[in-house]
Structures are given as structure tokens and as C-alpha cells.
Scaffold this active site. Structure first.
Site, short mmCIF file in Angstrom:
data_model
loop_
_atom_site.label_atom_id
_atom_site.label_comp_id
_atom_site.label_asym_id
_atom_site.label_seq_id
_atom_site.Cartn_x
_atom_site.Cartn_y
_atom_site.Cartn_z
N GLN A 123 -23.00 -27.76 -48.68
CA GLN A 123 -21.73 -28.16 -48.02
C GLN A 123 -21.36 -27.11 -46.97
OE1 GLN A 123 -18.52 -27.97 -50.80
NE2 GLN A 123 -17.08 -29.11 -49.53
N GLY A 124 -21.55 -27.43 -45.69
CA GLY A 124 -21.27 -26.48 -44.61
C GLY A 124 -19.90 -26.73 -44.01
N SER A 126 -16.82 -24.26 -44.75
CA SER A 126 -16.10 -23.01 -44.48
C SER A 126 -16.77 -22.19 -43.39
CB SER A 126 -16.04 -22.15 -45.75
OG SER A 126 -15.45 -22.86 -46.79
N SER A 158 -22.89 -22.61 -50.66
CA SER A 158 -23.59 -22.53 -51.95
C SER A 158 -24.91 -23.29 -51.88
CB SER A 158 -22.74 -23.13 -53.07
OG SER A 158 -21.50 -22.49 -53.14
N GLU A 241 -15.01 -33.50 -54.87
CA GLU A 241 -15.31 -32.16 -55.40
C GLU A 241 -14.37 -31.84 -56.56
OE1 GLU A 241 -14.97 -29.04 -52.48
OE2 GLU A 241 -16.09 -27.65 -53.72
N GLU A 361 -3.33 -20.74 -54.26
CA GLU A 361 -2.11 -20.84 -53.43
C GLU A 361 -2.05 -22.21 -52.75
OE1 GLU A 361 -4.22 -18.25 -53.33
OE2 GLU A 361 -2.96 -16.83 -54.42
C1 FAD Z 1 -18.10 -19.25 -55.48
C2 FAD Z 1 -17.73 -19.92 -54.18
C3 FAD Z 1 -18.51 -20.94 -53.67
C4 FAD Z 1 -18.18 -21.54 -52.45
N1 FAD Z 1 -19.00 -22.52 -51.96
C5 FAD Z 1 -18.72 -23.11 -50.75
C6 FAD Z 1 -19.61 -24.09 -50.18
O1 FAD Z 1 -20.64 -24.45 -50.78
N2 FAD Z 1 -19.31 -24.60 -48.97
C7 FAD Z 1 -18.18 -24.25 -48.28
O2 FAD Z 1 -17.96 -24.77 -47.19
N3 FAD Z 1 -17.33 -23.30 -48.78
C8 FAD Z 1 -17.58 -22.73 -50.00
N4 FAD Z 1 -16.73 -21.76 -50.51
C9 FAD Z 1 -15.62 -21.31 -49.68
C10 FAD Z 1 -14.26 -21.76 -50.16
O3 FAD Z 1 -14.07 -23.14 -49.96
C11 FAD Z 1 -13.23 -20.91 -49.35
O4 FAD Z 1 -13.41 -19.57 -49.71
C12 FAD Z 1 -11.82 -21.34 -49.64
O5 FAD Z 1 -11.56 -22.61 -49.09
C13 FAD Z 1 -10.79 -20.33 -49.05
O6 FAD Z 1 -11.03 -20.09 -47.71
P1 FAD Z 1 -11.16 -18.59 -47.14
O7 FAD Z 1 -12.13 -17.84 -48.01
O8 FAD Z 1 -11.44 -18.68 -45.70
O9 FAD Z 1 -9.74 -17.93 -47.39
P2 FAD Z 1 -8.44 -18.13 -46.49
O10 FAD Z 1 -8.22 -19.58 -46.25
O11 FAD Z 1 -8.53 -17.22 -45.31
O12 FAD Z 1 -7.31 -17.60 -47.47
C14 FAD Z 1 -7.05 -16.21 -47.67
C15 FAD Z 1 -5.86 -16.10 -48.60
O13 FAD Z 1 -4.69 -16.68 -48.00
C16 FAD Z 1 -4.16 -17.69 -48.81
N5 FAD Z 1 -3.65 -18.80 -47.99
C17 FAD Z 1 -4.28 -19.40 -46.95
N6 FAD Z 1 -3.52 -20.38 -46.44
C18 FAD Z 1 -2.38 -20.42 -47.17
C19 FAD Z 1 -1.20 -21.24 -47.14
N7 FAD Z 1 -1.06 -22.24 -46.25
N8 FAD Z 1 -0.25 -21.00 -48.07
C20 FAD Z 1 -0.36 -20.01 -48.99
N9 FAD Z 1 -1.46 -19.19 -49.05
C21 FAD Z 1 -2.45 -19.40 -48.18
C22 FAD Z 1 -5.33 -18.18 -49.68
O14 FAD Z 1 -4.88 -18.78 -50.88
C23 FAD Z 1 -6.08 -16.87 -49.92
O15 FAD Z 1 -5.50 -16.16 -50.98
C24 FAD Z 1 -17.04 -21.13 -51.73
C25 FAD Z 1 -16.24 -20.10 -52.26
C26 FAD Z 1 -16.57 -19.50 -53.45
C27 FAD Z 1 -15.69 -18.38 -53.97
#
Ligand code: FAD
Length: 378
Positions: A123-124, A126, A158, A241, A361
Site C-alpha cells: 500500500q503506497g 504515506s 509494509s 483496512e 489522535e
Molecule cells: C507499523 C506501520 C506500518 C505502516 N504501513 C504502511 C503501509 O503499508 N502503507 C502506507 O501507506 N503507510 C503505512 N504506515 C504509515 C501510517 O499510515 C502513517 O504513519 C500514519 O498515517 C501517520 O502518518 P505520519 O507518520 O505521517 O504522521 P503525521 O500525520 O505527520 O502525524 C504526526 C503526529 O501528529 C498527529 N496529528 C496529525 N494530524 C492531526 C490532527 N488533525 N489532529 C490531531 N493530531 C494530529 C498524529 O496523530 C501524530 O501523533 C505504517 C505505519 C506503521 C507504524
């Protein structure tokens, strides 16, 4: 909701239990690649037994099971301590998305190799600057003859190192509102223009990766759901999902909790009222989670799709799983902190639970706005 199983559901469960007894998954081997090969082989065995696409309609090679039976499947799989099938993203996310939005040609081409684990999906979505706010993603796709040429970066992908296909959301129009300029593609990972770099986690394993995409080519026929419609198609993927895994995860949690209670009874930790109290609290949370998972099912039965309450289940699960792995350190002492032990793995892996599949969050915002009807945060 009536939680008593009908005769048909009991027969389904008994048939599955008999199959699982005759086909035990066995123990996970050491090492990322060996563990992955084991999960892939497990999916092949499920497929041969007719259990890989339990919830998929028969016309697409699935078993055509009802929602209740699908829930029973994931509960029993967890109970048998079987791993999730290697192609879990294809089975739970990619396949159902193609079934809703794909053309007949796409359904013919992609669905069967998902079931057999012949072609693995990732899943591409993020990117370094687009996670919770997915619609701000920057990966660009520009038309070139019948193809699209894609350049950008994805992260946390992933299973990308094992994947043939990537569900890729890219920007195809920069002139319109950000949600409207997106398109959903199926990108072939087997091309030099796609570089996969594993990201090593604190557990030592590399479940996910960075993807560097430098002028990758995607044929026009690999657009899913139409150009500019990527946001809606991506929502289908995301809803599946959260809905699909709830049953499996709550059963796993129950097993880990039962294991810990047994250990606490054996080593005298249960005599400590503080630890006994914490274990009782986890027991109540786990039971609530089980009931919420079933309640979520009745929402799907009534409205045809998962409701926003699924966010509550995911939030409660990640919070309870994190509490459990932390409590294990109090109950088991040094053992739970020693590298290589299952409890140390849980302690290191569980912090990711409140990020993957939607951060806590964001889930709280959804519950506040769409379940409780509170005013929007922004
Ligand atoms: C084990 C694992 C597997 C994953 N696998 C995949 C995958 O296969 N494909 C894929 O595409 N992604 C994958 N992800 C990514 C995951 O979907 C993202 O990490 C997640 O959506 C959060 O995005 P970010 O890391 O950019 O954090 P951000 O969105 O930058 O958030 C940073 C912090 O700010 C907070 N925040 C952000 N916006 C708000 C708001 N509006 N209100 C309150 N708080 C807020 C968040 O809760 C977080 O604490 C994976 C992540 C993990 C940990």
C-alpha cells in the site's frame, strides 16, 4: 445483536476447526525472509483448502462467506495461533478495492494471484509529508502516450520488498482542490525506476520500507476507478483496512492476556494487588473490545459498510495492547526486557499500534466528530 451462532455458522466453524487441526500453521521461523516465506506458504495452504478468500464472493474465487462467518474465520485463525496470510494487504484491502472500482479486465487479471499469494500487494499511500493528511501527497503522475510516468517518494510501505503490485495514490492534477487531483494506480514494483529501501525497526525487523520512484511507468489500463477519482478509491481501501483486522487482533490480545495471567498466577505476581488490579482492568477492556468488534459487524450488516465506530475499536485495541505489553514487564521482570523473548518483542512493537492504520489522535477526531457529533476540530 444476537451473538448465538446458527446451525449453519456452527457447521462453518466446525469445518474450519477440523481443517486447522489437520493443517497446523506450526511455529514461526527466525529471520524476516524465512518468516515471510512461512506466511506465504501458509496462505498457499489456506488457498488450496478454500480458506484464503473467505469473505470474497464466489465469482472472484472466494468462499462467499457471510460477515458472521468471516468474523468466525478470523477468530478461529487467531485461536489456532496461525499467522495472518502473507498477502494480507491484497486480501483485505487491494482485492476488495478492485472488486468495487475495477474494470472486468482488472478483476480477471489481478484477483486470482492475490488469493494464491502468487503476487503480493503493498500500500503506497504515506509520504514523508503526507500521512494523516493523505490528500497533501506530492508524488506526481503525468501522462505520456498511453502510460503515466510517476516520480516521488513513499514511506512506511509494509511488505514492499516482497511485493509485485503497489496500490499507489499519486497527484495527477495540481490545479484543482487537493482531494480532487488524485488518481489510484496499480504500479508494477518490478522495474528499475522503483527502489525499495528497508527501514529497520526497534524490534530488529524491517516490516516496512521507503520507496523512491524515479520516472516509473504505469500503463493507463492500471488506473483504478478513473483519473481524478483516487481519493474515493483510497477511502474504500482505508475502510477495509480498519474493518478487516478487528476480529483477528482482539483474539490475539485475549491470548496474550491469558498467557500473562497464567504466568502471573505461577510466579506470585497475582498476589500483588496492584498487578492483579491492572490485569483485571485489561480483562474488562479486552472483553469490551470483543463486544465492540461484534457490534461493528452489525453496523456493516445494517448499512453495508463499516461505520466510524470502527475507529473506536482500533483506538481501544492499540491502547490496551500497549498497556498489556508494559504490564508484562512488571509481571515478568527482566524476561520481558531481554532481547529475543516474545514479550520484549511485544514491548518494542506495540508503540507502532497507535500510528499504523490511523493514529490515535486522528481516530479520536473521527469519534468526536462522527460518532459523538461534536463540532469539527478545524
Ligand atoms: C507499523 C506501520 C506500518 C505502516 N504501513 C504502511 C503501509 O503499508 N502503507 C502506507 O501507506 N503507510 C503505512 N504506515 C504509515 C501510517 O499510515 C502513517 O504513519 C500514519 O498515517 C501517520 O502518518 P505520519 O507518520 O505521517 O504522521 P503525521 O500525520 O505527520 O502525524 C504526526 C503526529 O501528529 C498527529 N496529528 C496529525 N494530524 C492531526 C490532527 N488533525 N489532529 C490531531 N493530531 C494530529 C498524529 O496523530 C501524530 O501523533 C505504517 C505505519 C506503521 C507504524
Amino acid at each position: 445483536m444476537d451473538l448465538t451462532f446458527s446451525d449453519t455458522q456452527l457447521a462453518f466453524r466446525d469445518e474450519l476447526r477440523a481443517w486447522l487441526d489437520a493443517n497446523p500453521p506450526g511455529e514461526a521461523p527466525e529471520g524476516d525472509d524465512a518468516r515471510y516465506a512461512w506466511a506465504r506458504d501458509w496462505q498457499r495452504r489456506l488457498h488450496e483448502g478454500g480458506w484464503a478468500g473467505v469473505h470474497w464472493p464466489k465469482e472472484y474465487g472466494g468462499r462467499g462467506a457471510s460477515l458472521m462467518e468471516t468474523a468466525i474465520f478470523f477468530e478461529e485463525l487467531g485461536r489456532a495461533r496461525g499467522p495472518l496470510p502473507a498477502n494480507v494487504l491484497g486480501l483485505l484491502l487491494g482485492g476488495p478495492t478492485v472488486m468495487v472500482w475495477g474494470t472486468d479486465e482488472q478483476k480477471d487479471r489481478y484477483l486470482e494471484p492475490i488469493l494464491s499469494a502468487e503476487e503480493i500487494w503493498c500500500q503506497g499511500f504515506s509520504e514523508p509529508d503526507a500521512g494523516s493528511d493523505l490528500a497533501s501527497l506530492k508524488t506526481r503522475a503525468v501522462p505520456d502516450g498511453d502510460d503515466w510516468v510517476v516520480t516521488g517518494q513513499k514511506v512506511w510501505t509494509s511488505g514492499a520488498q516482497y511485493s509485485k503490485w503497489c496500490m499507489l495514490v499519486a497527484r495527477t492534477d495540481t490545479e484543482v482542490a487537493k482531494h480532487k487531483g488524485l488518481t489510484y494506480f496499480l504500479m508494477d514494483m518490478e522495474q528499475d525506476a522503483v527502489q525499495v529501501r528497508p527501514l529497520r525497526q526497534i524490534t530488529g525487523e524491517a516490516e516496512f520500507n521507503e520507496l523512491f520512484i524515479e520516472e516509473a511507468r504505469i500503463p493507463g489500463e492500471n488506473v483504478v476507478g478513473g483519473v481524478g477519482n483516487g481519493w474515493k478509491v483510497a477511502l474504500t481501501t482505508l475502510m477495509n483496512e480498519r474493518a478487516g483486522l478487528a476480529f483477528f487482533l482482539q483474539v490475539r490480545l485475549r491470548q496474550h492476556l491469558d498467557d500473562l495471567i497464567e504466568r502471573a498466577a505461577g510466579n506470585g505476581a497475582l498476589d500483588d494487588p496492584r498487578l492483579a488490579d491492572s490485569l483485571a482492568d485489561l480483562h474488562v477492556r479486552t472483553e469490551i473490545l470483543r463486544l465492540l468488534a461484534w457490534k461493528g459487524l452489525s453496523t456493516i450488516e445494517r448499512y453495508g459498510q463499516p461505520g466510524p465506530e470502527g475507529s473506536l475499536t482500533k483506538w481501544l485495541w492499540s491502547d490496551t495492547n500497549q498497556r498489556l505489553s508494559q504490564l508484562a514487564a512488571d509481571v515478568l521482570g527482566a524476561e520481558a526486557l531481554t532481547a529475543g523473548t516474545p514479550w520484549a518483542y511485544e514491548l518494542l512493537r506495540s508503540p507502532g499500534n497507535s500510528i499504523e492504520g490511523g493514529t490515535t489522535e486522528i481516530l479520536k477526531n473521527i469519534v468526536a466528530e462522527r460518532v459523538m457529533g461534536l463540532p469539527r476540530a478545524r
